[in-house]
Design an enzyme around this catalytic site. Structure first.
Site, PDB file in Angstrom:
ATOM      1  N   HIS A   1      -2.633   5.368   6.519  1.00 36.30           N
ATOM      2  CA  HIS A   1      -1.254   5.817   6.719  1.00 36.30           C
ATOM      3  C   HIS A   1      -1.166   7.290   6.299  1.00 36.30           C
ATOM      4  O   HIS A   1      -1.965   7.756   5.485  1.00 36.30           O
ATOM      5  CB  HIS A   1      -0.287   5.069   5.806  1.00 36.30           C
TER       6      HIS A   1
ATOM      7  N   CYS B   1       0.825  -1.212   0.000  1.00 39.85           N
ATOM      8  CA  CYS B   1       0.000   0.000   0.000  1.00 39.85           C
ATOM      9  C   CYS B   1       0.860   1.263   0.000  1.00 39.85           C
ATOM     10  O   CYS B   1       0.631   2.196  -0.785  1.00 39.85           O
ATOM     11  CB  CYS B   1      -0.928  -0.001   1.206  1.00 39.85           C
TER      12      CYS B   1
END
Ligand code: NAD
Length: 335
Positions: A220, A140
């Site tokens: 994130h 990711c």
């Protein structure tokens, strides 16, 4: 129709299955799972044929009242491509199974790069995966960084990338992960593994990354500094990034201050599972100072690799070129 099997139906696998189902040129042969949990129940509910990943445990599905269509070997045999979305390290062990049936496979970013012939990001190196047998969709964070670096390199040239990744401690369902009340350098050594992973996409890129872990589950956050080889003004760079189909430049007028509101925005827009497939980059953070570019971007770890897996299916089967595949994927998902 490209027949796609999904081995490993968890956070990534269930999203990839739905994304494949929604494409005009591919379909889901079935999904393989180890145990009959709520995700297995939902797979059946969604009409996917369920295959048992471990023969000795196959009876557990019947015990739980879930019908299976066979063992994972049969799924692999019937598929044109398998997307392996098993936990880190299991994909490498499954490699032999895919080779036995001569079925090309797509692995996830938790695997080491050497599991595959090519590490993949659709925006950056689609062509490298065309016709390959084993492709790894990068993690990711690496996906998010690659999507940002690719247009900057093309437009201005990149001398050096420096990024601090503030990473969620675990996904929302991972109640065994942490920290619960701490801020960890993770890893404490520098660079973190993310920089070298981005170099699997751009081998000649000069990049340093530092990682931290915080008590959050939603997304994130990357704090990015790129030294460019030109001196564009901030508006020009913002426009360039806004043109990228998998980067959403978040306008200040939306009043989105953090990842909580980003996720709320996704849910309000009716996004499945509240997914944000695109990098979410704060428009106001785009700043230039001479050759230095800065920004903040948030990455939804559970979903940004999903469209990349769909494009990897077309690349590995040589079913479309990069532009065509990305456009089809985006259109089908609503990106
Ligand atoms: P997950 O634990 O949510 O799902 C994995 C699934 O595979 C589970 O359903 C598990 O039961 C199943 N499984 C376990 N062993 C298996 C086997 N031998 N055969 C078939 N299925 C098996 O994991 P995830 O978060 O979806 O991660 C999958 C991969 O994607 C990993 O490589 C991970 O690093 C990568 N990835 C995860 C994220 C994320 O944030 N969750 C983001 C990007 C990439």
């Amino acid at each position: 129709m490209i027949r796609v099997g999904i081995n490993g139906y968890g956070t990534i696998g269930k999203r990839v299955a739905d994304a494949v189902r929604d494409q005009p040129d591919m379909g889901v042969v079935g999904v393989a799972k180890t145990r009959p949990n709520y995700e297995a129940e939902q797979a059946v509910e969604r009409g996917y044929d369920l295959y048992a990943a471990i023969e000795d445990r196959a009876h557990r599905f019947a015990d739980a009242g879930l019908e299976t269509a066979g063992l994972v070997d049969e799924l692999v045999a019937q598929s044109d491509v398998v997307v392996d979305a098993t936990p880190s390290g299991i994909g490498a062990k499954n490699c032999e199974l895919y080779e036995e049936y001569d079925t090309p496979a797509i692995y996830q970013g938790g695997e080491d790069a050497d599991v595959a012939d090519v590490s993949f990001n659709a925006r950056s190196n689609y062509d490298d995966a065309v016709g390959a047998d084993h492709v790894r969709v990068v993690s990711c964070n690496t996906t998010g960084l690659s999507r940002l670096v690719a247009p900057l390199r093309e437009a201005y040239g990149v001398e050096k990338v420096r990024t601090t990744l503030v990473r969620r401690g675990g996904d929302p369902g991972q109640s065994d992960r942490g920290p619960i009340n701490d801020i960890l350098p993770d890893p404490v050594t520098i660079p973190s593994h993310h920089g070298p992973d981005v170099q699997t996409i751009f081998p000649d890129l000069d990049i340093d990354t530092l990682g931290m872990k915080v008590p959050a589950t939603l997304m994130h956050m990357h704090s990015v500094n790129v030294t460019l080889e030109a001196e564009p003004d901030a508006d020009e760079v913002r426009d360039l990034l806004a043109e990228q189909s998998r980067i959403t430049v978040v306008d200040a007028d939306l009043g989105i201050e953090g990842t909580g509101q980003l996720k709320e925005w996704a849910l309000d827009r009716g996004r499945p599972r509240g997914d944000l497939w695109e990098n979410c980059l704060w428009g106001d953070s785009v700043t230039t100072d001479g050759r230095d570019f800065y920004c903040f971007q948030a990455i939804h770890q559970e979903s940004d690799v999903v469209p990349e897996n769909v494009d990897a299916v077309r690349a590995i089967t040589d079913a479309a070129d990069a532009a065509e595949s990305v456009a089809t994927t985006n259109d089908a998902l609503g990106i």
